[in-house]
Design a protein around this motif. Structure first.
Motif, PDB file in Angstrom:
ATOM      1  N   TYR A  70      -8.885   4.790 -11.358  1.00 50.41           N
ATOM      2  CA  TYR A  70      -8.651   6.060 -10.469  1.00 50.41           C
ATOM      3  C   TYR A  70      -9.835   6.057  -9.632  1.00 50.41           C
ATOM      4  CZ  TYR A  70      -7.979  11.055  -9.367  1.00 50.41           C
ATOM      5  OH  TYR A  70      -7.585  12.200  -8.905  1.00 50.41           O
ATOM      6  N   ILE A  71      -9.240   5.892  -8.371  1.00 54.52           N
ATOM      7  CA  ILE A  71     -10.415   5.800  -7.280  1.00 54.52           C
ATOM      8  C   ILE A  71     -10.617   7.406  -6.665  1.00 54.52           C
ATOM      9  CG2 ILE A  71     -11.213   4.848  -5.149  1.00 54.52           C
ATOM     10  CD1 ILE A  71      -9.181   2.600  -5.862  1.00 54.52           C
ATOM     11  N   MET A  72     -11.765   7.819  -7.028  1.00 54.76           N
ATOM     12  CA  MET A  72     -11.981   9.330  -6.644  1.00 54.76           C
ATOM     13  C   MET A  72     -12.204   9.260  -5.159  1.00 54.76           C
ATOM     14  SD  MET A  72     -14.488  10.064  -9.697  1.00 54.76           S
ATOM     15  CE  MET A  72     -15.040  11.555  -9.463  1.00 54.76           C
ATOM     16  N   PRO A  73     -11.862  10.513  -4.531  1.00 58.35           N
ATOM     17  CA  PRO A  73     -11.798  10.864  -3.035  1.00 58.35           C
ATOM     18  C   PRO A  73     -13.340  10.553  -2.762  1.00 58.35           C
ATOM     19  CG  PRO A  73     -10.708  12.379  -4.026  1.00 58.35           C
ATOM     20  CD  PRO A  73     -11.507  11.701  -5.252  1.00 58.35           C
ATOM     21  N   CYS A  74     -14.469  10.444  -3.326  1.00 55.89           N
ATOM     22  CA  CYS A  74     -15.634  10.577  -2.724  1.00 55.89           C
ATOM     23  C   CYS A  74     -16.139   8.981  -2.459  1.00 55.89           C
ATOM     24  CB  CYS A  74     -16.828  10.923  -3.663  1.00 55.89           C
ATOM     25  SG  CYS A  74     -16.676  10.057  -5.461  1.00 55.89           S
ATOM     26  N   LYS A  93      -6.333  -7.558 -10.871  1.00 57.97           N
ATOM     27  CA  LYS A  93      -5.004  -7.054 -10.553  1.00 57.97           C
ATOM     28  C   LYS A  93      -4.761  -5.685 -11.232  1.00 57.97           C
ATOM     29  CE  LYS A  93      -3.387 -11.534  -8.970  1.00 57.97           C
ATOM     30  NZ  LYS A  93      -4.845 -12.038  -8.669  1.00 57.97           N
ATOM     31  N   LEU A  94      -5.958  -4.877 -11.590  1.00 56.50           N
ATOM     32  CA  LEU A  94      -5.348  -3.521 -12.019  1.00 56.50           C
ATOM     33  C   LEU A  94      -4.768  -2.604 -11.116  1.00 56.50           C
ATOM     34  CD1 LEU A  94      -8.780  -2.834 -13.964  1.00 56.50           C
ATOM     35  CD2 LEU A  94      -6.762  -3.869 -15.075  1.00 56.50           C
ATOM     36  N   THR A  95      -3.875  -1.643 -11.521  1.00 54.51           N
ATOM     37  CA  THR A  95      -3.364  -0.866 -10.883  1.00 54.51           C
ATOM     38  C   THR A  95      -4.487   0.143 -10.248  1.00 54.51           C
ATOM     39  OG1 THR A  95      -1.289  -0.781 -12.093  1.00 54.51           O
ATOM     40  CG2 THR A  95      -1.387   0.979 -11.012  1.00 54.51           C
ATOM     41  N   MET A  96      -4.343   0.357  -8.885  1.00 56.55           N
ATOM     42  CA  MET A  96      -5.167   1.405  -8.475  1.00 56.55           C
ATOM     43  C   MET A  96      -4.383   2.633  -7.883  1.00 56.55           C
ATOM     44  SD  MET A  96      -7.583  -1.072  -6.091  1.00 56.55           S
ATOM     45  CE  MET A  96      -8.790  -1.962  -6.949  1.00 56.55           C
ATOM     46  N   ILE A  97      -5.062   3.707  -8.547  1.00 54.44           N
ATOM     47  CA  ILE A  97      -4.684   5.071  -8.139  1.00 54.44           C
ATOM     48  C   ILE A  97      -5.627   5.697  -7.062  1.00 54.44           C
ATOM     49  CG2 ILE A  97      -4.107   7.339  -8.968  1.00 54.44           C
ATOM     50  CD1 ILE A  97      -3.569   5.947 -11.658  1.00 54.44           C
ATOM     51  N   ASN A  98      -5.181   5.952  -5.851  1.00 48.78           N
ATOM     52  CA  ASN A  98      -5.805   6.657  -4.943  1.00 48.78           C
ATOM     53  C   ASN A  98      -5.924   8.131  -5.205  1.00 48.78           C
ATOM     54  OD1 ASN A  98      -7.594   7.272  -2.728  1.00 48.78           O
ATOM     55  ND2 ASN A  98      -6.067   6.692  -1.248  1.00 48.78           N
ATOM     56  N   GLY A  99      -7.218   8.535  -5.880  1.00 54.37           N
ATOM     57  CA  GLY A  99      -7.335   9.854  -6.283  1.00 54.37           C
ATOM     58  C   GLY A  99      -7.126  11.074  -5.293  1.00 54.37           C
ATOM     59  N   MET A 100      -6.419  11.848  -5.687  1.00 53.36           N
ATOM     60  CA  MET A 100      -6.037  13.125  -4.738  1.00 53.36           C
ATOM     61  C   MET A 100      -6.887  14.536  -5.379  1.00 53.36           C
ATOM     62  SD  MET A 100      -3.975  11.781  -2.525  1.00 53.36           S
ATOM     63  CE  MET A 100      -3.592  13.043  -1.754  1.00 53.36           C
ATOM     64  N   PHE A 101      -7.060  14.300  -6.678  1.00 47.75           N
ATOM     65  CA  PHE A 101      -7.911  15.504  -7.178  1.00 47.75           C
ATOM     66  C   PHE A 101      -9.406  15.335  -6.684  1.00 47.75           C
ATOM     67  CE2 PHE A 101     -10.634  17.227 -10.503  1.00 47.75           C
ATOM     68  CZ  PHE A 101     -10.130  18.679 -10.402  1.00 47.75           C
ATOM     69  N   ASP A 102      -9.750  16.320  -5.531  1.00 43.92           N
ATOM     70  CA  ASP A 102     -10.935  16.374  -5.250  1.00 43.92           C
ATOM     71  C   ASP A 102     -12.065  17.331  -6.069  1.00 43.92           C
ATOM     72  OD1 ASP A 102     -13.334  16.114  -3.474  1.00 43.92           O
ATOM     73  OD2 ASP A 102     -12.274  17.153  -1.714  1.00 43.92           O
TER      74      ASP A 102
END
Length: 124
Positions: A70-74, A93-102
């Motif tokens: 989970y890639i945090m917005p920062c 090759k992990l799934t990457m989730i572009n974080g929306m929770f700021d």
């Protein structure tokens, strides 16, 4: 159904302050509510019983056994090559989730002040 294990990737300063710790904890709390198992690297980095190098190695081990990150917005994705966690996640090759929770949008929760380690070792 097996819960997915997410590893949090966020901006971590050399000296971890209460604001940074709160940001990671709020993100962990929000994602846990959504049904994920969360690997929060700040927990080890602020553990006074671990040296920073040891904490980083254990965190990278957690990253290797996660289902996704989970890639945090920062996080600045422009400089991804400088972030070892992002680099490893790509290599694995992990799934990457572009974080929306700021989590930075909220004021930090009151946290009992801890002594945070400074990396004081000087290369010889």
């Amino acid at each position: 159904m097996k819960k997915k294990k997410l590893y949090l990737i966020g901006q971590v300063p050399s000296v971890i302050d209460a604001f940074c710790e709160a940001k990671f904890r709020r993100t962990q709390k929000q994602l846990t509510k959504s049904g994920f198992i969360i690997c929060n690297p700040i927990l080890r980095l602020t553990d006074a019983s671990l040296e920073r190098d040891e904490a980083v190695k254990l965190n990278l081990q957690d990253l290797m056994f996660s289902d996704a990150v989970y890639i945090m917005p920062c996080v600045s994705l422009i400089e991804w090559r400088k972030n070892i966690e992002l680099k490893w996640a790509l290599d694995l090759k992990l799934t990457m989730i572009n974080g929306m929770f700021d989590a930075t949008a909220e004021a930090p929760e009151p946290i009992i002040t801890k002594k945070y380690r400074l990396q004081t070792r000087v290369s010889k």
